[in-house]
Design a protein around this motif. Sequence first.
Motif, PDB file in Angstrom:
ATOM      1  N   TYR A 193      37.111  59.243  29.785  1.00 17.47           N
ATOM      2  CA  TYR A 193      38.375  59.773  30.308  1.00 17.47           C
ATOM      3  C   TYR A 193      39.266  60.348  29.208  1.00 17.47           C
ATOM      4  O   TYR A 193      40.418  60.664  29.442  1.00 17.47           O
ATOM      5  CB  TYR A 193      39.127  58.686  31.086  1.00 17.47           C
ATOM      6  N   ARG A 194      38.704  60.446  28.020  1.00 17.99           N
ATOM      7  CA  ARG A 194      39.406  61.062  26.892  1.00 17.99           C
ATOM      8  C   ARG A 194      40.787  60.457  26.657  1.00 17.99           C
ATOM      9  O   ARG A 194      41.790  61.156  26.521  1.00 17.99           O
ATOM     10  CB  ARG A 194      39.527  62.565  27.105  1.00 17.99           C
ATOM     11  N   VAL A 195      40.811  59.145  26.636  1.00 14.34           N
ATOM     12  CA  VAL A 195      42.068  58.433  26.414  1.00 14.34           C
ATOM     13  C   VAL A 195      42.444  58.535  24.933  1.00 14.34           C
ATOM     14  O   VAL A 195      41.601  58.327  24.071  1.00 14.34           O
ATOM     15  CB  VAL A 195      41.920  56.948  26.820  1.00 14.34           C
TER      16      VAL A 195
ATOM     17  N   ARG B 285      46.990  55.036  23.185  1.00 12.24           N
ATOM     18  CA  ARG B 285      46.926  54.395  24.502  1.00 12.24           C
ATOM     19  C   ARG B 285      45.805  53.364  24.541  1.00 12.24           C
ATOM     20  O   ARG B 285      45.920  52.304  25.134  1.00 12.24           O
ATOM     21  CB  ARG B 285      46.629  55.432  25.587  1.00 12.24           C
TER      22      ARG B 285
ATOM     23  N   PHE C  39      46.870  50.218  22.952  1.00  7.82           N
ATOM     24  CA  PHE C  39      47.812  49.459  23.773  1.00  7.82           C
ATOM     25  C   PHE C  39      47.145  48.829  24.996  1.00  7.82           C
ATOM     26  O   PHE C  39      47.343  47.653  25.282  1.00  7.82           O
ATOM     27  CB  PHE C  39      48.941  50.392  24.217  1.00  7.82           C
ATOM     28  N   TYR C  40      46.353  49.579  25.717  1.00  7.88           N
ATOM     29  CA  TYR C  40      45.813  49.099  26.994  1.00  7.88           C
ATOM     30  C   TYR C  40      44.504  48.335  26.844  1.00  7.88           C
ATOM     31  O   TYR C  40      44.183  47.490  27.652  1.00  7.88           O
ATOM     32  CB  TYR C  40      45.575  50.267  27.956  1.00  7.88           C
ATOM     33  N   ILE C  41      43.719  48.669  25.833  1.00  8.64           N
ATOM     34  CA  ILE C  41      42.377  48.086  25.761  1.00  8.64           C
ATOM     35  C   ILE C  41      42.225  47.101  24.607  1.00  8.64           C
ATOM     36  O   ILE C  41      41.751  45.995  24.803  1.00  8.64           O
ATOM     37  CB  ILE C  41      41.320  49.202  25.684  1.00  8.64           C
TER      38      ILE C  41
END
Lengths: 226, 215
Positions: free
Chosen positions: A130-132, A136, A139-141
């Motif tokens: 998803y080309r994060v 991000r 922070f999220y993973i």
Amino acid sequence: MAVGIEILLVSPLAVAARLFALLREADFWSTVLFSMLRIAAGFFLGLAAGLLLAVAAGRFGAVETLLWPFVVTIKSVPVASFIIISLIWLSNSQLAVFISFLMVFPVIYSNVLQGIKSTDPQLLEMAALYRVKWRRKLFYIYLPGIRSYLISACSVALGMSWKAGIAAEVIGVVRGSIGEKLYEAKIYFMTSDLFAWTVVIVLLSVLFEKAVLFAVRGIFGRLARR
Amino acid sequence: MKNLVMERISKRYGEKQVLQELSLTLRPGSVTSVMGPSGCGKTTLLNIVAGLVKPDSGRVLGRPGRVGFVFQEDRLCMDFSAAANIRLVTGKTGKDPMMYGIFSALGLQDSIMMPVREMSGGMKRRVAIARALCYQPELLLLDEAFKGLDAQIRQQTMDCVLKWRGDCTVLCVTHERAEADYLGGALLQLGRTADREEGEQGSRFPFPSGITREA
Ligand SMILES: Nc1ncnc2c1ncn2[C@@H]1O[C@H](COP(=O)(O)OP(=O)(O)O)[C@@H](O)[C@H]1O
Ligand SMILES: [Mg+2]
């Protein structure tokens, strides 16, 4: 004072009495503050450096390779050697900052790096698809995975920073510190003082640990509510 | 938009030949379902199409830039809300009408701020589907995406996918013939004999793909 028969061991009552007497002494709080500020400063510097460098090492393998010899050295050199080397190099009053930092940094760094490395590869694959963006992803993973590693590392590092910080103050006879009080208790055979100050150190260390862990949990809890 | 072309793709894991000389063409905007027994290489095929796994030989041509993938596992960030999981891939920070539309169509409009950890299995599945749709992909890969949803919710979820996919190409792996029929489009049967004869693949007829039914 209980000098005399009570040199090797003192009754808990004598320690308690001495403790309450200490609380009313003029320089008690300034002594406590002196040592606490320095040990806490060392702790937070170690925490910040450990976190930042672990994240950097997680992203760039070269950073991990470069840091490896330093981390191994800090971990295996006896703390007494560091204290004596620092006494030669550094200003005496900032000794506890540096020693506390040295105790905390490798523990935080190694644990957080391990947390980063144990991140779920399936989530990372999802993020790549998803080309994060990297921030991000952090922070999220990565961050939720680091949580438990960071909390246990903080818990270990906090105890170590107090023990080593006070030891440094004793060896350096740092003026105005808790370590100096312990040193005086030793040379004047004031065993009840020694015990009373030890109780103070344990209490401070426990309170500090509770406060830091509460803050860390609070920060992670807030993240999750986004 | 170009066709998505898989050209003579082969993949083996150790002794096991998972895919052999598979060729398939997907027209832009088409829906294609893939069926086959467990272990016949359906997930491997999707991974190769997505570019996550390299084939041993053969190639994939015309893979678009934006690929949405509902993995066989949910792969959600458990500590965050459903909305945060969507934000992770869309990058949108403000109001996102599309997200609300999709969550409503999935019956999840009241659970947008719920931490994923507290969701039921079926809700997590739908959040994973919502994530892929909100990403607005040009190619959507579904790996048993509707598995574990009960009949009514499954239909609602398939309706949502058909409605919100826009004109993206869909490649859907499923175990249910009924799902494939409902989604419409072409059907590819994979490796019928793979389980019985080790390393042997079922007959691979060139498949006329891209004949989409009206969604
Ligand atoms: N990373 C891998 N390493 C080794 N074997 C794998 C790997 N991925 C899949 N396989 C094997 O390839 C075969 C096909 O797997 P998969 O594509 O997941 O099948 P399906 O999705 O159709 O159930 C299985 O036998 C599986 O064990
Ligand atoms: Mg599979």
